[in-house]
Design a protein around this motif. Structure first.
Motif, PDB file in Angstrom:
ATOM      1  N   HIS A  90       0.836  -1.195   0.000  1.00 36.48           N
ATOM      2  CA  HIS A  90       0.000   0.000   0.000  1.00 36.48           C
ATOM      3  C   HIS A  90       0.882   1.261   0.000  1.00 36.48           C
ATOM      4  CE1 HIS A  90      -2.206   3.127   2.383  1.00 36.48           C
ATOM      5  NE2 HIS A  90      -3.010   2.960   1.356  1.00 36.48           N
ATOM      6  N   ARG A  94       1.129   4.044  -3.038  1.00 37.58           N
ATOM      7  CA  ARG A  94       0.874   5.478  -2.785  1.00 37.58           C
ATOM      8  C   ARG A  94       2.050   6.316  -3.264  1.00 37.58           C
ATOM      9  NH1 ARG A  94      -3.157   7.351   0.998  1.00 37.58           N
ATOM     10  NH2 ARG A  94      -1.944   9.212   1.431  1.00 37.58           N
ATOM     11  N   THR A 247     -17.111  12.333  -5.179  1.00 37.69           N
ATOM     12  CA  THR A 247     -16.805  13.219  -4.064  1.00 37.69           C
ATOM     13  C   THR A 247     -16.641  14.664  -4.544  1.00 37.69           C
ATOM     14  OG1 THR A 247     -14.544  12.525  -4.439  1.00 37.69           O
ATOM     15  CG2 THR A 247     -15.673  11.540  -2.562  1.00 37.69           C
ATOM     16  N   ASN A 306     -17.927  12.550   2.266  1.00 34.65           N
ATOM     17  CA  ASN A 306     -17.995  11.165   2.772  1.00 34.65           C
ATOM     18  C   ASN A 306     -18.520  11.168   4.199  1.00 34.65           C
ATOM     19  OD1 ASN A 306     -15.341  11.516   1.036  1.00 34.65           O
ATOM     20  ND2 ASN A 306     -16.125   9.470   0.684  1.00 34.65           N
ATOM     21  N   SER A 309     -15.741   6.327   6.904  1.00 34.54           N
ATOM     22  CA  SER A 309     -14.677   5.493   6.337  1.00 34.54           C
ATOM     23  C   SER A 309     -14.526   4.296   7.261  1.00 34.54           C
ATOM     24  CB  SER A 309     -13.362   6.273   6.281  1.00 34.54           C
ATOM     25  OG  SER A 309     -13.472   7.304   5.332  1.00 34.54           O
ATOM     26  N   ARG A 311     -12.976   0.565   8.724  1.00 34.02           N
ATOM     27  CA  ARG A 311     -11.781  -0.263   8.951  1.00 34.02           C
ATOM     28  C   ARG A 311     -12.187  -1.536   9.670  1.00 34.02           C
ATOM     29  NH1 ARG A 311     -10.358   3.455   6.350  1.00 34.02           N
ATOM     30  NH2 ARG A 311      -8.724   4.963   6.698  1.00 34.02           N
ATOM     31  N   TYR A 332     -14.772   5.901  11.097  1.00 33.48           N
ATOM     32  CA  TYR A 332     -14.689   7.300  11.512  1.00 33.48           C
ATOM     33  C   TYR A 332     -15.436   8.153  10.508  1.00 33.48           C
ATOM     34  CZ  TYR A 332     -11.142   8.541   7.952  1.00 33.48           C
ATOM     35  OH  TYR A 332     -10.484   8.792   6.774  1.00 33.48           O
ATOM     36  N   ALA A 367     -12.209  16.494   6.001  1.00 31.13           N
ATOM     37  CA  ALA A 367     -13.032  16.030   4.866  1.00 31.13           C
ATOM     38  C   ALA A 367     -12.261  15.073   3.962  1.00 31.13           C
ATOM     39  CB  ALA A 367     -13.541  17.214   4.069  1.00 31.13           C
ATOM     40  N   PHE A 368     -10.937  15.206   3.918  1.00 30.57           N
ATOM     41  CA  PHE A 368     -10.139  14.316   3.063  1.00 30.57           C
ATOM     42  C   PHE A 368      -9.525  13.167   3.863  1.00 30.57           C
ATOM     43  CE2 PHE A 368     -10.567  18.155   0.583  1.00 30.57           C
ATOM     44  CZ  PHE A 368     -10.793  17.672  -0.693  1.00 30.57           C
ATOM     45  N   HIS A 373      -4.516   6.114   5.034  1.00 26.73           N
ATOM     46  CA  HIS A 373      -5.320   6.132   3.802  1.00 26.73           C
ATOM     47  C   HIS A 373      -5.851   7.527   3.483  1.00 26.73           C
ATOM     48  CE1 HIS A 373      -5.335   1.786   3.107  1.00 26.73           C
ATOM     49  NE2 HIS A 373      -5.229   1.718   4.425  1.00 26.73           N
ATOM     50  N   CYS A 375      -6.704  10.970   1.792  1.00 31.29           N
ATOM     51  CA  CYS A 375      -6.957  11.145   0.363  1.00 31.29           C
ATOM     52  C   CYS A 375      -5.686  11.551  -0.383  1.00 31.29           C
ATOM     53  CB  CYS A 375      -8.029  12.203   0.153  1.00 31.29           C
ATOM     54  SG  CYS A 375      -8.417  12.422  -1.577  1.00 31.29           S
ATOM     55  N   GLY A 377      -5.863  12.358  -3.526  1.00 33.78           N
ATOM     56  CA  GLY A 377      -6.252  13.260  -4.612  1.00 33.78           C
ATOM     57  C   GLY A 377      -6.646  14.647  -4.145  1.00 33.78           C
TER      58      GLY A 377
HETATM   59  C1  HEM Z   1     -13.831  16.558  -2.785  1.00 36.22           C
HETATM   60  C2  HEM Z   1     -13.244  15.485  -3.262  1.00 36.22           C
HETATM   61  C3  HEM Z   1     -12.718  14.359  -2.419  1.00 36.22           C
HETATM   62  C4  HEM Z   1     -12.961  14.020  -1.110  1.00 36.22           C
HETATM   63  C5  HEM Z   1     -13.857  14.727  -0.108  1.00 36.22           C
HETATM   64  C6  HEM Z   1     -12.195  12.824  -0.816  1.00 36.22           C
HETATM   65  C7  HEM Z   1     -12.172  12.199   0.412  1.00 36.22           C
HETATM   66  C8  HEM Z   1     -11.426  11.084   0.693  1.00 36.22           C
HETATM   67  C9  HEM Z   1     -11.371  10.447   1.990  1.00 36.22           C
HETATM   68  C10 HEM Z   1     -12.148  10.864   3.240  1.00 36.22           C
HETATM   69  C11 HEM Z   1     -10.508   9.395   1.887  1.00 36.22           C
HETATM   70  C12 HEM Z   1     -10.070   8.467   3.016  1.00 36.22           C
HETATM   71  C13 HEM Z   1     -10.837   7.186   3.006  1.00 36.22           C
HETATM   72  C14 HEM Z   1     -10.459   6.300   4.184  1.00 36.22           C
HETATM   73  O1  HEM Z   1     -10.021   6.780   5.237  1.00 36.22           O
HETATM   74  O2  HEM Z   1     -10.654   5.096   4.041  1.00 36.22           O
HETATM   75  C15 HEM Z   1     -10.032   9.353   0.516  1.00 36.22           C
HETATM   76  C16 HEM Z   1      -9.170   8.406   0.012  1.00 36.22           C
HETATM   77  C17 HEM Z   1      -8.740   8.401  -1.293  1.00 36.22           C
HETATM   78  N1  HEM Z   1      -8.967   9.346  -2.251  1.00 36.22           N
HETATM   79 FE1  HEM Z   1     -10.148  10.965  -2.083  1.00 36.22          FE
HETATM   80  N2  HEM Z   1     -11.489  12.475  -1.943  1.00 36.22           N
HETATM   81  C18 HEM Z   1     -11.759  13.381  -2.934  1.00 36.22           C
HETATM   82  C19 HEM Z   1     -11.249  13.402  -4.214  1.00 36.22           C
HETATM   83  C20 HEM Z   1     -10.303  12.546  -4.703  1.00 36.22           C
HETATM   84  C21 HEM Z   1      -9.664  12.629  -6.005  1.00 36.22           C
HETATM   85  C22 HEM Z   1      -9.880  13.750  -7.024  1.00 36.22           C
HETATM   86  C23 HEM Z   1      -8.839  11.556  -6.111  1.00 36.22           C
HETATM   87  C24 HEM Z   1      -7.911  11.136  -7.231  1.00 36.22           C
HETATM   88  C25 HEM Z   1      -7.871  11.583  -8.420  1.00 36.22           C
HETATM   89  C26 HEM Z   1      -8.953  10.804  -4.870  1.00 36.22           C
HETATM   90  C27 HEM Z   1      -8.265   9.644  -4.606  1.00 36.22           C
HETATM   91  C28 HEM Z   1      -8.312   8.970  -3.403  1.00 36.22           C
HETATM   92  C29 HEM Z   1      -7.643   7.713  -3.175  1.00 36.22           C
HETATM   93  C30 HEM Z   1      -6.816   6.942  -4.199  1.00 36.22           C
HETATM   94  C31 HEM Z   1      -7.911   7.345  -1.861  1.00 36.22           C
HETATM   95  C32 HEM Z   1      -7.457   6.072  -1.148  1.00 36.22           C
HETATM   96  C33 HEM Z   1      -6.167   6.313  -0.430  1.00 36.22           C
HETATM   97  C34 HEM Z   1      -5.643   5.056   0.235  1.00 36.22           C
HETATM   98  O3  HEM Z   1      -6.403   4.090   0.425  1.00 36.22           O
HETATM   99  O4  HEM Z   1      -4.448   5.063   0.565  1.00 36.22           O
HETATM  100  N3  HEM Z   1      -9.831  11.438  -4.048  1.00 36.22           N
HETATM  101  N4  HEM Z   1     -10.590  10.401  -0.177  1.00 36.22           N
END
Ligand code: HEM
Length: 431
Positions: A90, A94, A247, A306, A309, A311, A332, A367-368, A373, A375, A377
């Motif tokens: 993982h 990343r 999202t 979201n 998330s 686990r 969470y 929010a991200f 894990h 975000c 992106g």
């Molecule tokens: C407003 C837009 C977005 C929000 C609010 C958002 C939110 C999140 C959140 C909360 C997670 C964590 C999930 C977890 O803890 O299991 C996450 C993971 C992730 N996001 Fe975003 N995301 C957004 C846009 C994007 C974009 C544009 C991309 C890629 C082009 C992206 C790619 C990813 C990836 C690949 C993960 C997984 C990371 C991992 O498992 O290591 N996201 N996102």
């Protein structure tokens, strides 16, 4: 005696109401029980972690103890995509994905994103949109296809891609367990996945010969010679496309909904949006467009896309002084702490100026997500959102002729349930 031996199970919160009002239930649960409590979510006993302090502890404890809990369906459809990988694989995946989605690559994506968003915003100004969220979803889909794969909306391939991607998205709603094998949309999604993988491979071969300014060229370089354990780039691309569209569409929609209800903020944001034509790169400069960035932060706070998330504890872990046994589902909410009046006074109000005046700090927003894990992106999501907002607000002020959304769904991302008519009201007569 070890800490976990001393700890008891987290307090139990009564079941009920989560599907209709998840944020209300979580807030009440944390008010009564503190950062960690348990209750059934979708019929499965779940330990819920919230508040600023709770999330800090969760992310600190995550590595090696908590793994992302994905269904058999998600493993099946997404293969070895990032969120299905664990441990070193993982981290390595990343490391290879990150450069294409952040930092010095972002300025190169600005012209392409503007090219996609400008005609859509002009159409909204001329004809309005019958359903804001539906149209924004198409827009973020087109932006993601352009940036991640180099597919421009006018290309013949864009239509094929959109149809297959839609069929794939549909399949993510099939039954999560063995019952998926009897579902027609599951099999339609598997077929779409095969065709999408073939399309990705074709485009990857093409950008190897001639880079097209998309993220694909950077991703292809990053995955050339990568060990098989980090997963094929095709799996990661599908995951990125899915993660990006829903999202980001949610965030853009709620920014426009809030601005439609707050004219003073809309006017200030529109004035800033008009400067983007002269200086397009301001959408990637962190010191530029303070009002639009404050709107973005306040919307993330009030309308985190979201809701949960999830686990699974792979060994016993102590959270908030409570024992969480191995095998327990843990979740969470990225909104945890966003409504704490001590950090965000009058937390239910839309007040983007709290971020302008320096009373609030955007680093307190989850929010991200966070931790292992978090975000990947985020920079691209913020760039896409600011670009969409700047293009729309340059055309006019957002209006909701039928009023704000009355019914909201929270999953897969927060969105209005019913079609939401939308217009952009021109501020100046057309010259
Ligand atoms: C407003 C837009 C977005 C929000 C609010 C958002 C939110 C999140 C959140 C909360 C997670 C964590 C999930 C977890 O803890 O299991 C996450 C993971 C992730 N996001 Fe975003 N995301 C957004 C846009 C994007 C974009 C544009 C991309 C890629 C082009 C992206 C790619 C990813 C990836 C690949 C993960 C997984 C990371 C991992 O498992 O290591 N996201 N996102």
């Amino acid at each position: 005696m070890s800490e976990s031996a001393a700890a008891g199970l987290p307090p139990r919160h009564p079941e009920g109401g989560f599907a209709a009002d998840p944020l209300g239930v979580l807030e009440e649960g944390h008010r009564r029980n503190g950062p960690v409590f348990r209750m059934p979510v979708d019929g499965v006993e779940t330990v819920l972690v919230g508040t600023w302090a709770g999330l800090g502890e969760l992310f600190g404890a995550e590595r090696g103890r908590l793994e992302v809990l994905n269904t058999a369906l998600v493993h099946d459809l997404f293969g070895r995509a990032l969120f299905n990988l664990t441990a070193d694989r993982h981290s390595e995946a990343r490391r290879r994905l990150r450069p294409a989605l952040s930092g010095r690559e972002l300025p190169g994506y600005v012209p392409a994103l503007l090219e996609v968003a400008e005609p859509v915003a002009a159409r909204w100004a001329r004809h309005g949109a019958g359903d804001l969220h539906g149209e924004v979803r198409e827009l973020t889909g087109a932006m993601s296809a352009r940036v991640l794969l180099g597919i421009a909306p006018a290309e013949a391939e864009a239509v094929r891609f959109a149809a297959d991607f839609e069929a794939f998205v549909e399949a993510t709603g099939a039954p999560p367990g063995r019952a998926r094998f009897t579902s027609a949309r599951y099999w339609a999604g598997r077929g779409a996945r095969r065709r999408l993988h073939a399309l990705f491979a074709r485009r990857a071969a093409a950008v190897r010969r001639e880079p097209d300014g998309s993220a694909l060229a950077v991703l292809v370089a990053a995955f050339t010679g990568a060990p098989a354990a980090v997963g094929p780039l095709e799996d990661h691309l599908l995951a990125l496309l899915i993660a990006a569209r829903e999202t980001t569409a949610s965030l853009v929609t709620w920014c426009l909904v809030e601005l439609a209800g707050h004219d003073e903020h809309a006017r200030a944001a529109a004035a800033e949006a008009r400067t983007v034509a002269a200086e397009p790169q301001s959408v990637v400069r962190r010191d530029a467009l303070p009002v639009l960035r404050a709107v973005l932060a306040e919307t993330q706070r009030l309308h985190s896309p979201n809701v949960l998330s999830v686990r699974q504890a792979v060994c016993p872990v102590t959270l908030g002084g409570h024992l969480v046994p191995a095998g327990t589902r843990v979740a969470y909410s990225p909104s945890a702490g966003h409504f704490d009046p001590a950090v965000f006074p009058r937390p239910r109000d839309f007040r983007p100026d709290r971020f302008l005046a320096g009373q609030a700090n955007a680093s307190r927003l989850w929010a991200f997500g966070g931790g292992a894990h978090a975000c990947l992106g985020r920079p691209l999501a913020e760039l896409m959102t600011l670009t969409a907002l700047a293009c729309a607000l340059r055309q006019g002020l957002p209006r909701l002729p039928a009023g704000p959304p009355s019914r909201i769904r929270y999953r897969p991302a927060k969105a209005p349930i019913d079609p939401l008519p939308f217009t952009l009201e021109c501020q100046e007569p057309a010259s």
